[in-house]
Design a protein around this motif. Structure first.
Motif, short mmCIF file in Angstrom:
data_model
loop_
_atom_site.label_atom_id
_atom_site.label_comp_id
_atom_site.label_asym_id
_atom_site.label_seq_id
_atom_site.Cartn_x
_atom_site.Cartn_y
_atom_site.Cartn_z
N GLU A 142 49.72 4.95 -17.76
CA GLU A 142 50.09 5.34 -16.39
C GLU A 142 51.38 4.66 -15.97
OE1 GLU A 142 46.11 6.34 -17.29
OE2 GLU A 142 47.07 4.38 -17.40
N PHE B 218 46.28 -0.08 -18.29
CA PHE B 218 46.82 1.12 -17.63
C PHE B 218 48.26 1.36 -18.04
CE2 PHE B 218 43.63 -0.79 -14.70
CZ PHE B 218 42.66 0.18 -14.84
N GLY C 173 40.29 -2.47 -18.27
CA GLY C 173 41.06 -2.63 -17.05
C GLY C 173 40.18 -3.00 -15.86
N TRP D 4 39.99 1.82 -20.21
CA TRP D 4 39.73 1.85 -18.76
C TRP D 4 38.67 0.82 -18.37
CZ3 TRP D 4 41.52 4.82 -14.56
CH2 TRP D 4 42.57 5.67 -14.88
#
Length: 539
Positions: A221, A218, A153, A150
Motif C-alpha cells: 500500500e 503494509f 501488521g 496483514w
C-alpha cells in the motif's frame, strides 16, 4: 512524575490486553528474528559441501561461462558470475532455473574438472535459515501472504499500542523502580521488576521494531502511494534513460574487466558478484556487494544496476549515493535488520531480540499471577479458566517455538541425504514439534509442562552440535564444514545450560511456590517434588 490513578488504570488495561493478544505471536517473531541476525553464517553452516572442483580464476570466468552456455543454453536467461564464491554459492558460474513451486528457483553451479572437462551440479543451498526468517516475518502463523502479512501488521499495531501505554504506566515510578530487582518471596514483584527493566532499557529498539514492522506489513500500500506521488511515470529499471543501446552482436565485458571498472567507480565497495538476466531480448546486469561504511536494505549485501557492455554503474540504489526519499526507505530496512555497524550491532540485536522474547513471556506471567485466586482456607483455590488457559498457551507456544526451531536445525545435517524437498521437511518438523509441545502443555498443565518442555528444549538444542559432531565423524550420512560452523554449534552449546537452568528453577518454583498457583503441580505431584527437594537438601 504525577499521573492521576484513573488515567494510569486506563492505560494499564490497554497495555495488558494489547500485550496479551499480541504477546505470544511476538515471542515467536522475536526469538526467530534474533536467530536471523546471523542468517548468512547459519545458511553456510547448513548448506552441504558441493562436489564441484574448486572455482576457476576470475580471468577464466568467461571461458567457463561459454562452456556452460554451450552445454546448458537455458542458463543464458539468468546467471551469476561470482567474484567471491562462498559455501552456499561455491562456483564461479551459477545459473538459476524456475522450480516446481511458484517463486521458487533451482541453482546450478559450474566448474572445470582436473582434466579440463565441464562439471555441473545442482546446488543444495539449505532453506532452513530462510524458513526461520519466514517464521519471523509471519509471527509464527502457518498462513501465506497476504493474510500473514496483514495479521503481522495488526500485531505490530497492538505491539506499538502496548509500548506506549506501558511507558505511561511506569512513568510515575520510573526513577524509583527502573533498576530495582526486589528478590524475595514476592515472585510477582520480581517478575514485574524484570519486565519493567527489560521494557524501559530496550524501549528505543522496540519502537524501531514496531514502526518498521508496520511499514513492512503494509509495504504494498505504501509503494502504491509512492508510485503515484513520487514515480508518476513508473520506476525505471535497467539501463539509464538516454543510454546508448548495445551495438548488434556486442558482447558483455568479461568479469575481471567489469570488476576493475566497478572498483574504480565505487571505491570502498566490496564486490561479491555480478548477476545477468535477459529481459525483452536485452541483457540486464546488476552488481552485488557491500560497503561497510553504510547500512544496507538487505541484511548482508547491497545491489545496483550496471551496464554489462560498458561497466557503467547506476549507483542511485546504493547507500551513500541515494536521494532523500530512497535513503529514508533504506533507513527503515537498515534499522530493522541491524545491517549497520557489522557484527557488533548484530550481536546487540540478537541479545535485544532474546530480551524482547523474555519481555512478552514475563508479561503473560504477570497477568496470570495478578489474577491468581488465593487460597483462603484449607481446601485450596481453583484458578480461573482464563488463567489456566493462558498459562498453558504461554508455555506451549514459547517453549514449543524454541523446541521446534532447535529440532529443525538439528535435522539440517541429516535431511539432504534422505529427502528431496528440504523446505517442506523443515516446515513440517517445526510445526510437528510446536503443535506437540502445545498439546503437551495443555494436557500436563503449565507447571509440569514447563519443566518437561524446558528439558526438551535443552535436549533438542544439544542435538545441534551433536549432529555436527556426527558429520565430522562421518556417521549416518551426516556432514560438517569443519570450523566454518563453529559459531552456530558454540551458540547452541551455550544455550543448553540456560534451558536446563530454566527447567530446574521452574521445578523448584513448582515445589516451593504458592500451592494455589497455576505453577503448582498440586496433590501428589507437589508432594513428590517437595520430598525430592528435602532429600536433596539433607544430602
Amino acid at each position: 512524575m504525577k499521573i492521576r490513578s484513573d488515567i494510569i488504570k486506563v492505560y494499564k488495561d490497554v497495555h495488558i490486553w494489547a500485550g496479551i493478544v499480541a504477546g505470544l505471536m511476538l515471542f515467536v517473531a522475536f526469538y526467530a528474528g534474533a536467530i536471523t541476525m546471523f542468517e548468512k553464517p547459519l545458511e553456510r553452516w547448513a548448506t552441504p559441501p558441493a562436489a564441484l572442483a574448486p572455482p576457476v580464476p576470475l580471468e577464466r570466468a568467461e571461458e567457463l561461462l561459454q562452456a556452460t552456455l554451450a552445454a546448458h543454453p537455458q542458463a543464458a536467461r539468468r546467471y551469476l558470475l561470482m567474484v567471491e564464491p562462498s559455501a552456499d554459492l561455491p562456483a564461479r558460474v551459477v545459473w538459476r532455473e524456475p522450480g516446481a513451486k511458484r517463486r521458487e528457483f533451482v541453482e546450478h553451479g559450474a566448474s572445470f574438472g582436473p582434466g579440463g572437462e565441464l562439471q555441473t551440479q545442482r546446488l543444495n543451498k539449505a532453506p532452513v535459515a530462510q524458513w526461520i526468517d519466514t517464521l519471523h516475518q509471519r509471527v509464527g502463523l502457518p498462513f501465506a501472504d497476504p493474510l500473514a502479512r496483514w495479521l503481522m501488521g495488526a500485531v505490530s499495531l497492538l505491539y506499538a499500542l502496548a509500548l506506549v501505554s506501558g511507558l505511561i504506566v511506569v512513568l510515575a515510578t520510573l526513577a524509583k523502580d527502573l533498576f530495582a530487582l526486589r528478590i524475595g518471596k514476592n515472585i510477582k514483584r520480581l517478575w514485574l521488576d524484570v519486565h519493567n527493566a527489560l521494557g524501559i532499557v530496550s524501549l528505543p529498539f522496540h519502537l524501531i521494531m514496531a514502526l518498521t514492522c508496520v511499514v513492512f506489513a503494509f509495504h504494498d500500500e505504501f509503494y502504491d502511494a509512492q508510485d503515484k506521488a513520487v514515480y508518476a511515470q513508473g520506476i525505471q529499471w535497467g539501463r539509464e534513460e538516454g543510454a546508448a543501446a548495445p551495438a548488434p552482436g556486442a558482447a558483455p565485458l568479461p568479469a575481471a574487466e567489469l570488476l576493475r571498472r566497478v572498483e574504480r567507480q565505487l571505491p570502498g565497495f566490496r564486490v561479491f558478484g555480478f548477476e545477468f538476466e535477459q529481459r525483452d531480448g536485452v541483457l540486464q546486469a546488476a552488481v552485488t556487494g557491500l560497503d561497510t561504511r553504510y547500512g544496507t536494505r538487505a541484511r548482508t549485501y547491497a545491489s545496483t544496476h550496471l551496464d554489462p557492455y560498458t561497466g557503467t554503474v547506476d549507483p542511485h540504489d546504493l547507500p551513500g549515493h541515494q536521494g532523500g526519499w530512497d535513503a529514508a526507505v533504506n533507513t527503515f530496512f537498515m534499522l530493522h535488520f541491524g545491517s549497520f555497524g557489522g557484527n557488533t550491532v548484530r550481536w546487540m540485536y540478537l541479545l535485544l531480540g532474546l530480551a524482547g522474547a523474555a519481555l512478552f513471556y514475563t508479561g503473560n506471567l504477570l497477568w496470570i499471577e495478578s489474577r491468581r485466586k488465593k487460597d483462603r482456607g484449607q481446601g485450596g483455590a481453583t484458578q480461573t479458566r482464563a488463567a489456566r488457559a493462558l498459562s498453558c498457551l504461554t508455555i506451549g507456544v514459547s517453549l514449543g517455538c524454541v523446541a521446534g526451531i532447535s529440532a529443525t536445525l538439528a535435522a539440517t545435517k541429516w535431511l539432504p541425504a534422505r529427502v528431496d524437498d528440504l523446505g517442506a521437511w523443515h516446515q513440517g518438523i517445526y510445526y510437528a514439534v510446536f503443535v506437540a509441545a502445545l498439546g503437551w502443555a495443555c494436557v500436563r498443565g503449565a507447571a509440569r509442562g514447563a519443566v518437561e518442555l524446558a528439558w526438551l528444549c535443552a535436549a533438542l538444542t544439544l542435538a545441534i552440535p551433536l549432529s555436527s559432531l556426527a558429520g565430522m565423524l562421518g556417521l549416518g550420512g551426516a556432514w560438517n564444514h569443519g570450523g566454518m560452523g563453529a559459531v552456530v554449534d558454540v551458540a547452541a552449546l551455550a544455550a543448553v545450560p540456560a534451558f536446563a537452568l530454566i527447567a530446574l528453577r521452574t521445578r523448584r518454583r513448582m515445589a516451593r511456590g504458592h500451592a494455589d498457583s497455576v505453577w503448582a503441580a498440586g496433590g501428589a505431584g507437589t508432594a513428590a517434588v517437595r520430598s525430592e527437594e528435602v532429600q536433596h537438601a539433607r544430602a
